[in-house]
Design a protein around this motif. Structure first.
Motif, mmCIF file in Angstrom:
data_model
loop_
_atom_site.group_PDB
_atom_site.id
_atom_site.type_symbol
_atom_site.label_atom_id
_atom_site.label_comp_id
_atom_site.label_asym_id
_atom_site.label_seq_id
_atom_site.Cartn_x
_atom_site.Cartn_y
_atom_site.Cartn_z
ATOM 1 N N ARG A 31 -11.645 15.090 4.351
ATOM 2 C CA ARG A 31 -11.692 14.258 3.120
ATOM 3 C C ARG A 31 -12.528 15.073 2.124
ATOM 4 N N GLN A 51 -4.097 13.291 6.591
ATOM 5 C CA GLN A 51 -5.395 13.919 6.718
ATOM 6 C C GLN A 51 -5.545 13.833 8.332
ATOM 7 N N ARG A 108 -11.733 14.679 10.614
ATOM 8 C CA ARG A 108 -11.191 13.959 9.448
ATOM 9 C C ARG A 108 -12.048 13.789 8.300
#
Length: 496
Positions: free
Chosen positions: A36, A21, A32
């Protein structure tokens, strides 16, 4: 908001190529936290509001706005506040400094929150809904508003429509009688709005006090009644939809007919023709789906309901009775007496006890006087001085020979001639206009200017026998003395 293409690239890089990620965030230039979210959803989930919109500029004004919207529920729809009018009032009366778009968005969200949701309904066969609509029509060359009665059977969507000069009690009753005859039976139940023709009062617990005429109608046909809640048209939505359908499809262009009977014959034909239609979402035509409705209807009583309004009143000194603002004549023998008026769609009948004493074509005008000249002839025979000024005789459309006879009788006999003319008019109480007219024409041709002569000639016309006019028929006429001619009278002329 990232596109679905970005979602595909990020998800392939992380799930298939093993990119972390953190590395994906650097490569794609995305936080980030967003990476997600992308890995958790296969496509953009769309915009989701997590908290109500805050409009600081409206703080302190929302209560005023809500009160205006609540007050508007009790006024006619066309006189309610628009967003622009509320904005002007807030600005002028309360010092609002914000823009109209913020206010409009708030009002729009309030209205969406107040809109009611409904449950789709399924209707069993044999039940009906009733309502009135209104449309323009040209009847006898006159453009008028024509209320029309609508009964629909929601199970099949079969409909019956009939138009009237006014939305009255007798129209309401006649509509039921005609609809029951059209469908060939009586529905198990009928849903209504709270028309004052059927509902005299709504009690606090929601119970209805029925009017006398509606109770009589219901007792005659024995159907159950159901009433929608006030201002809840959705509870009889089928008939309200059919009112609009009938107006748009049966009465466009504006119908033009000589009378209401012709208009209603056309409407009935259109109702029958509509039974061939197949509605959206239905596999069968209306006529096929009508069969279960007809099977569920109750058999009609042997005698139809007497669709009229009954009023007890008293005839006045000029032998007139008042009904719905108009005056109708009765025979002079019933002046000052109690009578009963029965108001039908196109006629008014007056009775004394069990005897019908007067029949008139109904007037829908205001303060009209409707006379039957025959009602006043017995009194005019006694008061012949009022003959020339008698209002009931003013617009009596009689053949021209009547006026000629009147003039000759009065010229020859004076007041007695007036009385004899009234006696001639009274022959119309027994004989037809055609018979009396023929008798008068024969009397004028034979120069037999007298009531007895006219009466005899009328009887001869009716019995189809030749008239026998002799001096014995006219004992009041002076006898003619015919002397023998004296020659000396002629000699006197020669000498002159």
């Amino acid at each position: 908001m990232y596109s679905v293409d970005t979602y595909l690239k990020v998800r392939l890089a992380c799930h298939h190529n093993g990119l972390s990620q953190r590395a994906a965030a650097r490569e794609f230039g995305i936080s980030r936290k967003t990476i997600r979210k992308i890995l958790a959803h296969s496509e953009p989930p769309g915009y989701r509001r997590t908290a109500p919109i805050k409009r600081p500029i409206l703080e302190g004004f929302t209560g005023i706005i809500d009160q205006i919207l609540d007050d508007d529920k009790g006024v006619p729809r066309k006189q309610r506040h628009t967003a622009k009018r509320i904005f002007e009032r807030l600005r002028d009366e309360h010092g609002y400094l914000g823009g109209i778009s913020t206010l409009s968005n708030y009002i729009r969200e309030k209205s969406l929150g107040n809109k009611e949701a409904y449950v789709p309904l399924a209707h069993d066969p044999g039940h009906a809904q009733v309502d009135f609509g209104e449309a323009l029509a040209v009847i006898g060359g006159v453009t008028m508003k024509a209320p029309f009665f609508v009964m629909t059977l929601p199970h099949s969507n079969a409909v019956f429509v009939k138009a009237y000069p006014r939305e009255t009690t007798e129209a309401f009753c006649d509509g039921h009688v005609s609809a029951f005859a059209f469908f060939g039976g009586v529905p198990l139940s009928i849903v209504y709005d709270n028309t004052t023709i059927a509902v005299a009062k709504i009690l606090g617990d929601g119970k209805r006090v029925r009017t006398q005429v509606f109770t009589r109608l219901q007792s005659h046909y024995l159907f159950a009644d159901k009433f929608a809640r006030p201002a809840r048209g959705n509870e009889k939505g089928h008939v309200e939809g059919d009112v609009g359908f009938s107006r748009r499809n049966f009465m466009v262009p504006i119908p033009r007919f000589e009378n209401f009977d012709a208009l209603n014959a056309d409407l009935e034909a259109k109702c029958l023709n509509r039974q061939n239609d197949k509605l959206r979402g239905q596999r069968k035509a209306i006529g096929e789906r009508l069969l279960p409705d007809l099977d569920a209807l109750v058999v009609l009583p042997a005698v139809p309901f007497d669709a009229c309004e009954k009023v007890s009143t008293r005839a006045n000194s000029i032998s007139m009775v008042r009904y719905r603002g108009n005056d109708y004549s009765v025979p002079v023998a019933y002046a000052h007496r109690e009578v009963q008026v029965r108001g039908y769609i196109h006629k008014v009948i007056v009775a004394s006890g069990t005897e019908t004493i007067a029949r008139h074509k109904r007037s829908y005008g205001k303060e009209d006087s409707i006379y039957d000249p025959l009602h006043y002839l017995p009194l005019l025979e006694q008061k012949v001085g009022a003959l020339d000024q008698a209002a009931p005789l003013k617009n009596w459309d009689l053949p021209s020979e009547f006026a000629i006879l009147h003039r000759l009788l009065e010229a020859r006999m004076g007041k007695k001639g007036k009385r004899e003319y009234v006696q001639v008019l009274r022959l119309l109480e027994t004989f037809t206009m055609e018979d009396v007219h023929e008798g008068i024409k024969n009397a004028l041709n034979m120069k037999a200017i007298a009531y007895n002569a006219v009466k005899l000639l009328v009887l001869c016309h009716v019995e189809k026998c030749p008239p026998k006019l002799g001096s014995d028929s006219y004992p009041f006429l002076p006898k003619a003395n015919v002397e023998i001619t004296n020659p000396n009278s002629y000699m006197a002329l020669v000498g002159a």
